[in-house]
Design a protein around this motif. Structure first.
Motif, PDB file in Angstrom:
ATOM      1  N   ILE A 100     -11.253  -3.568  -7.185  1.00  0.00           N
ATOM      2  CA  ILE A 100      -9.984  -2.832  -7.149  1.00  0.00           C
ATOM      3  C   ILE A 100      -9.568  -2.463  -8.573  1.00  0.00           C
ATOM      4  O   ILE A 100      -9.474  -3.339  -9.435  1.00  0.00           O
ATOM      5  N   VAL A 101      -9.360  -1.172  -8.813  1.00  0.00           N
ATOM      6  CA  VAL A 101      -8.889  -0.715 -10.124  1.00  0.00           C
ATOM      7  C   VAL A 101      -7.544  -0.023  -9.895  1.00  0.00           C
ATOM      8  O   VAL A 101      -7.479   1.132  -9.478  1.00  0.00           O
ATOM      9  N   GLU A 102      -6.469  -0.762 -10.133  1.00  0.00           N
ATOM     10  CA  GLU A 102      -5.113  -0.309  -9.757  1.00  0.00           C
ATOM     11  C   GLU A 102      -4.119  -1.021 -10.657  1.00  0.00           C
ATOM     12  O   GLU A 102      -4.194  -2.247 -10.803  1.00  0.00           O
ATOM     13  N   ASP A 103      -3.204  -0.248 -11.292  1.00  0.00           N
ATOM     14  CA  ASP A 103      -2.267  -0.897 -12.219  1.00  0.00           C
ATOM     15  C   ASP A 103      -0.990  -1.380 -11.536  1.00  0.00           C
ATOM     16  O   ASP A 103      -0.174  -2.053 -12.158  1.00  0.00           O
ATOM     17  N   GLU A 104      -0.815  -1.032 -10.270  1.00  0.00           N
ATOM     18  CA  GLU A 104       0.363  -1.514  -9.532  1.00  0.00           C
ATOM     19  C   GLU A 104      -0.073  -2.784  -8.794  1.00  0.00           C
ATOM     20  O   GLU A 104      -0.772  -2.722  -7.774  1.00  0.00           O
ATOM     21  N   ILE A 105       0.357  -3.930  -9.318  1.00  0.00           N
ATOM     22  CA  ILE A 105      -0.246  -5.190  -8.889  1.00  0.00           C
ATOM     23  C   ILE A 105       0.021  -5.524  -7.414  1.00  0.00           C
ATOM     24  O   ILE A 105      -0.826  -6.099  -6.735  1.00  0.00           O
ATOM     25  N   LEU A 106       1.189  -5.134  -6.895  1.00  0.00           N
ATOM     26  CA  LEU A 106       1.479  -5.438  -5.489  1.00  0.00           C
ATOM     27  C   LEU A 106       0.610  -4.594  -4.554  1.00  0.00           C
ATOM     28  O   LEU A 106       0.212  -5.053  -3.481  1.00  0.00           O
ATOM     29  N   LEU A 107       0.286  -3.373  -4.961  1.00  0.00           N
ATOM     30  CA  LEU A 107      -0.636  -2.546  -4.162  1.00  0.00           C
ATOM     31  C   LEU A 107      -2.009  -3.195  -4.147  1.00  0.00           C
ATOM     32  O   LEU A 107      -2.683  -3.238  -3.109  1.00  0.00           O
ATOM     33  N   ALA A 108      -2.427  -3.700  -5.309  1.00  0.00           N
ATOM     34  CA  ALA A 108      -3.728  -4.350  -5.403  1.00  0.00           C
ATOM     35  C   ALA A 108      -3.787  -5.590  -4.504  1.00  0.00           C
ATOM     36  O   ALA A 108      -4.781  -5.834  -3.821  1.00  0.00           O
ATOM     37  N   MET A 109      -2.684  -6.348  -4.487  1.00  0.00           N
ATOM     38  CA  MET A 109      -2.618  -7.554  -3.638  1.00  0.00           C
ATOM     39  C   MET A 109      -2.826  -7.210  -2.166  1.00  0.00           C
ATOM     40  O   MET A 109      -3.590  -7.848  -1.451  1.00  0.00           O
TER      41      MET A 109
END
Lengths: 232, 149
Positions: free
Chosen positions: B5-14
């Motif tokens: 997962i390459v995503e800077d919005e941590i809750l989306l990544a979770m």
């Protein structure tokens, strides 16, 4: 009124306007480019924030121990998702002020039926392309989400298999959207209306639409009639 | 299928992590910047990298997709709110899932790509939420499939 040694005001304005025309056009183009960039930035943020809201509700539903709470969070998430589905398509077409109802309904039905995991419900789509003002996109999405959710939940309980037909057709100055199922029939009499029914009623009044839910023997037919004022 | 997962919005990544595990794939890691993503792609060699276009270090997701494909042979799938801004060749990525995506939309895309990457052939047309890159659609034989309305 002309002061000797000075150009009359009208001539002065003409000279200035000729000189300024090229620069003025450049300014206008720059302003338009800035405005377009800003619009895209806002659109980008709305989409990302909708994603965040939707994912937060899903996360919260996962962590809810009480099944009633989990169900309530899931229902809220489904409503946010309906708004997200229309937003995904906004600004992707040529005209940002209109949205294609047929394309939206196709996305919506695939997402809701697919997301329900109900492979035992067959779906038939009969959709005529109609563009509506973007301002109506979110309320219409929420309205259809409720009716579609009802058809699946109440029409086919306990894994009962069946079929749902979704139709969109222009009839004179109205758009008719119909969701028909061949499920177990209308369970609407009695008890106080749930939040779903309240949402349907109020959204219809907001959209100046008429919604009839009738026994289709077998099943239920929900028909929404939406005015098409000058829509082509 | 192993997924990075390459995503800077941590809750989306979770939340993405849950979706990946629920469709039977493995979440191998999570990067928020292109530098971390590049290092993790080289180190972990995932089958698929879910790449947001805007990362902690700016709009670097597109270059990142090119790099992980050429340097590590890792296939990227973009997740972005701005599908129209992607280059015509998708920077080598296999496709894009538009934001806001739904739980079902992302899961359907992951299940579909799992089969495509495993068999080298598409099981049918791409699900609604997924837009394939032309080069990958051709490689997986999607163009030969009958069109349905």
């Amino acid at each position: 009124m002309t002061t000797p040694g000075f150009l009359p005001p009208l001539t002065r304005r003409r000279v200035a306007s000729r000189e300024g025309e090229a620069a003025g056009r450049g300014d206008l183009e720059r302003a338009l480019a800035e405005k377009t960039a800003l619009l895209h930035e806002v659109d980008h943020r709305v989409k990302n924030n909708l994603q965040l809201v939707s994912s937060l509700l899903l996360l919260q539903a996962r962590h809810a121990a009480d099944p009633v709470v989990r169900q309530a969070l899931r229902a809220a998430q489904a409503r946010i998702n309906a708004v997200a589905i229309v937003h995904r398509r906004l600004f992707q077409g040529e005209d940002p002020e209109r949205f294609d109802v047929a394309a939206f309904l196709r996305d919506m039905v695939e997402d809701v039926i697919g997301g329900s995991g109900r492979t035992d419900i067959r779906v038939t789509l009969d959709l005529e392309r109609t563009d509506l003002p973007t301002a109506q996109a979110a309320p219409l999405a929420l309205l259809i989400s409720e009716l579609l959710g009802n058809a699946i939940l109440h029409g086919f309980p306990d894994g009962r298999e069946g079929a749902i037909t979704v139709t969109a057709a222009r009839e004179g100055d109205q758009l008719r959207i119909e969701i028909a199922d061949n499920g177990v029939g209308v369970p609407t009499t009695g008890s106080t209306p749930g939040i779903g029914q309240t949402i349907v009623k109020h959204l219809c009044s907001q959209l100046r639409a008429d919604c009839q839910v009738a026994d289709a023997g077998p099943g239920v037919r929900a028909t929404v009639r939406l005015p098409l004022d000058g829509v082509h | 299928m192993n997924v990075l997962i390459v995503e800077d919005e941590i809750l989306l990544a979770m939340e993405l992590s849950f979706l990946i595990e629920e469709v039977g794939c493995v979440d191998v890691g999570h990067a928020m910047s292109s530098a971390d993503a590049l290092a993790m792609a080289a180190d972990l060699r995932p089958d698929l990298a879910l790449v947001d276009v805007h990362l902690q270090d700016g709009p670097t997701g597109i270059d990142l997709a090119r790099h992980i494909a050429s340097d590590c042979g890792v296939v990227a799938l973009f997740m972005t709110a701005n599908v129209k801004r992607l280059p015509a060749d998708f920077a080598g990525a296999c496709g894009v899932v538009g934001k806001p995506y739904s739980e079902h939309g992302m899961k359907a895309a992951l299940r579909y790509l799992d089969i495509c990457l495993r068999d080298g052939r598409a099981p049918g047309l791409a699900p609604a939420g997924l837009q394939l890159a032309p080069a990958w659609a051709e490689r997986w034989g999607v163009g030969d499939l009958p069109r349905i309305a």
